[in-house]
Scaffold this motif. Structure first.
Motif, mmCIF file in Angstrom:
data_model
loop_
_atom_site.group_PDB
_atom_site.id
_atom_site.type_symbol
_atom_site.label_atom_id
_atom_site.label_comp_id
_atom_site.label_asym_id
_atom_site.label_seq_id
_atom_site.Cartn_x
_atom_site.Cartn_y
_atom_site.Cartn_z
ATOM 1 N N SER A 151 11.190 45.149 22.449
ATOM 2 C CA SER A 151 9.969 44.386 22.167
ATOM 3 C C SER A 151 8.750 44.858 22.955
ATOM 4 C CB SER A 151 10.203 42.900 22.498
ATOM 5 O OG SER A 151 11.221 42.360 21.712
ATOM 6 N N LEU A 152 8.966 45.656 23.983
ATOM 7 C CA LEU A 152 7.871 45.936 24.920
ATOM 8 C C LEU A 152 6.717 46.719 24.305
ATOM 9 C CD1 LEU A 152 9.860 46.614 28.211
ATOM 10 C CD2 LEU A 152 8.841 44.474 27.374
ATOM 11 N N SER A 153 7.007 47.716 23.466
ATOM 12 C CA SER A 153 5.902 48.484 22.882
ATOM 13 C C SER A 153 5.138 47.647 21.864
ATOM 14 C CB SER A 153 6.402 49.792 22.266
ATOM 15 O OG SER A 153 7.363 49.552 21.262
ATOM 16 N N THR A 154 5.800 46.717 21.196
ATOM 17 C CA THR A 154 5.105 45.822 20.267
ATOM 18 C C THR A 154 4.169 44.902 21.032
ATOM 19 O OG1 THR A 154 6.990 45.902 18.760
ATOM 20 C CG2 THR A 154 5.418 44.107 18.443
ATOM 21 N N LEU A 155 4.615 44.396 22.167
ATOM 22 C CA LEU A 155 3.750 43.556 22.999
ATOM 23 C C LEU A 155 2.560 44.358 23.526
ATOM 24 C CD1 LEU A 155 6.548 41.583 24.871
ATOM 25 C CD2 LEU A 155 4.965 40.670 23.132
ATOM 26 N N ALA A 156 2.801 45.609 23.897
ATOM 27 C CA ALA A 156 1.700 46.470 24.352
ATOM 28 C C ALA A 156 0.711 46.715 23.212
ATOM 29 C CB ALA A 156 2.255 47.794 24.883
ATOM 30 N N LEU A 157 1.226 46.889 22.001
ATOM 31 C CA LEU A 157 0.369 47.090 20.838
ATOM 32 C C LEU A 157 -0.497 45.852 20.574
ATOM 33 C CD1 LEU A 157 0.135 49.584 19.048
ATOM 34 C CD2 LEU A 157 1.653 48.461 17.422
ATOM 35 N N ALA A 158 0.058 44.680 20.792
ATOM 36 C CA ALA A 158 -0.718 43.443 20.612
ATOM 37 C C ALA A 158 -1.885 43.392 21.596
ATOM 38 C CB ALA A 158 0.184 42.225 20.776
ATOM 39 N N LYS A 159 -1.663 43.837 22.829
ATOM 40 C CA LYS A 159 -2.761 43.893 23.802
ATOM 41 C C LYS A 159 -3.837 44.863 23.349
ATOM 42 C CE LYS A 159 -0.218 42.572 27.942
ATOM 43 N NZ LYS A 159 0.274 42.983 29.249
ATOM 44 N N ILE A 160 -3.413 45.993 22.803
ATOM 45 C CA ILE A 160 -4.367 46.990 22.309
ATOM 46 C C ILE A 160 -5.171 46.418 21.144
ATOM 47 C CG2 ILE A 160 -4.551 49.223 21.126
ATOM 48 C CD1 ILE A 160 -2.218 50.187 22.910
ATOM 49 N N ALA A 161 -4.517 45.651 20.279
ATOM 50 C CA ALA A 161 -5.228 45.036 19.148
ATOM 51 C C ALA A 161 -6.323 44.097 19.643
ATOM 52 C CB ALA A 161 -4.237 44.292 18.249
ATOM 53 N N THR A 162 -6.028 43.354 20.693
ATOM 54 C CA THR A 162 -7.035 42.462 21.271
ATOM 55 C C THR A 162 -8.198 43.280 21.817
ATOM 56 O OG1 THR A 162 -5.368 40.805 21.803
ATOM 57 C CG2 THR A 162 -7.439 40.695 23.033
ATOM 58 N N GLU A 163 -7.884 44.356 22.539
ATOM 59 C CA GLU A 163 -8.935 45.220 23.074
ATOM 60 C C GLU A 163 -9.762 45.853 21.962
ATOM 61 O OE1 GLU A 163 -9.534 49.232 25.830
ATOM 62 O OE2 GLU A 163 -7.550 48.304 25.727
ATOM 63 N N ALA A 164 -9.114 46.203 20.860
ATOM 64 C CA ALA A 164 -9.821 46.830 19.732
ATOM 65 C C ALA A 164 -10.792 45.865 19.064
ATOM 66 C CB ALA A 164 -8.816 47.355 18.702
ATOM 67 N N GLY A 165 -10.560 44.558 19.234
ATOM 68 C CA GLY A 165 -11.473 43.579 18.670
ATOM 69 C C GLY A 165 -10.920 42.747 17.523
ATOM 70 N N PHE A 166 -9.620 42.848 17.276
ATOM 71 C CA PHE A 166 -9.032 42.004 16.230
ATOM 72 C C PHE A 166 -9.204 40.547 16.635
ATOM 73 C CE2 PHE A 166 -7.130 45.964 15.116
ATOM 74 C CZ PHE A 166 -6.913 45.885 13.749
ATOM 75 N N PRO A 167 -9.602 39.693 15.701
ATOM 76 C CA PRO A 167 -9.797 38.286 16.053
ATOM 77 C C PRO A 167 -8.471 37.587 16.333
ATOM 78 C CG PRO A 167 -10.203 38.630 13.713
ATOM 79 C CD PRO A 167 -9.957 39.984 14.315
ATOM 80 N N PRO A 168 -8.497 36.525 17.113
ATOM 81 C CA PRO A 168 -7.273 35.775 17.401
ATOM 82 C C PRO A 168 -6.576 35.360 16.109
ATOM 83 C CG PRO A 168 -9.080 34.974 18.759
ATOM 84 C CD PRO A 168 -9.675 35.946 17.758
ATOM 85 N N GLY A 169 -5.261 35.523 16.099
ATOM 86 C CA GLY A 169 -4.458 35.122 14.956
ATOM 87 C C GLY A 169 -4.253 36.195 13.907
ATOM 88 N N ALA A 170 -5.014 37.282 13.960
ATOM 89 C CA ALA A 170 -4.817 38.353 12.969
ATOM 90 C C ALA A 170 -3.485 39.048 13.176
ATOM 91 C CB ALA A 170 -5.967 39.360 13.028
ATOM 92 N N PHE A 171 -3.071 39.233 14.441
ATOM 93 C CA PHE A 171 -1.820 39.908 14.774
ATOM 94 C C PHE A 171 -1.118 39.090 15.840
ATOM 95 C CE2 PHE A 171 -0.031 43.756 17.281
ATOM 96 C CZ PHE A 171 1.253 43.540 16.791
ATOM 97 N N ASN A 172 0.024 38.526 15.485
ATOM 98 C CA ASN A 172 0.791 37.667 16.368
ATOM 99 C C ASN A 172 2.176 38.256 16.566
ATOM 100 O OD1 ASN A 172 -1.029 35.064 16.110
ATOM 101 N ND2 ASN A 172 -0.792 35.937 14.087
ATOM 102 N N VAL A 173 2.715 38.104 17.763
ATOM 103 C CA VAL A 173 4.063 38.606 18.071
ATOM 104 C C VAL A 173 4.891 37.446 18.604
ATOM 105 C CG1 VAL A 173 5.447 40.216 19.442
ATOM 106 C CG2 VAL A 173 3.161 40.899 18.650
ATOM 107 N N VAL A 174 6.083 37.284 18.051
ATOM 108 C CA VAL A 174 7.048 36.312 18.561
ATOM 109 C C VAL A 174 8.322 37.080 18.887
ATOM 110 C CG1 VAL A 174 8.366 34.215 18.095
ATOM 111 C CG2 VAL A 174 6.087 34.468 17.117
ATOM 112 N N THR A 175 8.672 37.097 20.166
ATOM 113 C CA THR A 175 9.895 37.783 20.594
ATOM 114 C C THR A 175 11.047 36.788 20.631
ATOM 115 O OG1 THR A 175 9.316 37.378 22.895
ATOM 116 C CG2 THR A 175 8.646 39.491 21.974
ATOM 117 N N GLY A 176 12.260 37.327 20.572
ATOM 118 C CA GLY A 176 13.416 36.466 20.650
ATOM 119 C C GLY A 176 14.600 37.025 19.879
ATOM 120 N N LEU A 177 15.616 36.225 19.752
ATOM 121 C CA LEU A 177 16.851 36.644 19.091
ATOM 122 C C LEU A 177 16.749 36.459 17.571
ATOM 123 C CD1 LEU A 177 19.398 35.025 21.559
ATOM 124 C CD2 LEU A 177 18.608 37.401 21.506
ATOM 125 N N GLY A 178 17.617 37.200 16.880
ATOM 126 C CA GLY A 178 17.783 36.967 15.442
ATOM 127 C C GLY A 178 16.622 37.331 14.587
#
Length: 178
Positions: A151-178
């Motif tokens: 999950s770590l690179s996906t979480l890092a990508l989400a931070k990059i999306a925020t830095e790029a200027g994507f508005p809140p809610g455009a890209f969301n990540v939920v980590t976990g099982l299953g």
């Protein structure tokens, strides 16, 4: 043999919050955003991914257990997907086909709305680029669930999306099982 990170185990409540955030984005700035502006955000994301190649490669290598050289190639592929779909975003047009006199038959391409994406463990960054970039290019909001093992690179990508200027809610990540 060492712990490199701890991630949250999201469940129904976290998924519901992510979906609500994505729906709000579709009703707000993201849903009203012009195709060209979306494309520029994707291109900016591509540039930031390239800028952070070494950091992302290290994360991907450690998280998935692949050679650093392969992880760098995966970062490059991810950046390229964002570049490609960033350029394509404003070139999405409808189609008009010949029909009976007095009638017009056309197809209009529109976002689906909120898209759920579940990615496997073996090529997280490549899979993110391959699925996330086109979904965002079309104007969909995304709730992504990466493999619990990677999950770590996906979480890092989400931070990059925020830095790029994507508005809140455009890209969301939920980590976990299953």
């Amino acid at each position: 043999g060492q712990v490199i990170a701890e991630i949250s185990r999201g469940g129904k409540a976290e998924i519901d919050r992510a979906i609500a955030a994505a729906e709000a984005a579709m009703e707000g700035n993201w849903g009203r955003m012009d195709q060209a502006v979306r494309g520029r955000l994707l291109l900016k994301m591509s540039e930031l991914i390239k800028r952070d190649t070494e950091l992302l490669a290290k994360i991907e290598s450690e998280d998935v257990g692949k050679p650093l050289s392969q992880a760098r190639a995966d970062v490059a592929a991810c950046a390229r997907y964002f570049e490609y779909y960033g350029g394509a975003a404003e070139k999405i047009h409808g189609d008009t086909i010949p029909y009976q006199n007095g009638f017009t038959a056309m197809t209009v391409y529109e976002p689906h709305g909120v898209v759920g994406i579940i990615t496997p463990w073996n090529y997280p960054l490549q899979m993110n680029g391959r699925s996330l970039a086109p979904a965002l290019a079309m104007g969909n909001a995304v709730v992504m669930k990466p493999a619990e093992d990677a999950s770590l690179s996906t979480l890092a990508l989400a931070k990059i999306a925020t830095e790029a200027g994507f508005p809140p809610g455009a890209f969301n990540v939920v980590t976990g099982l299953g």
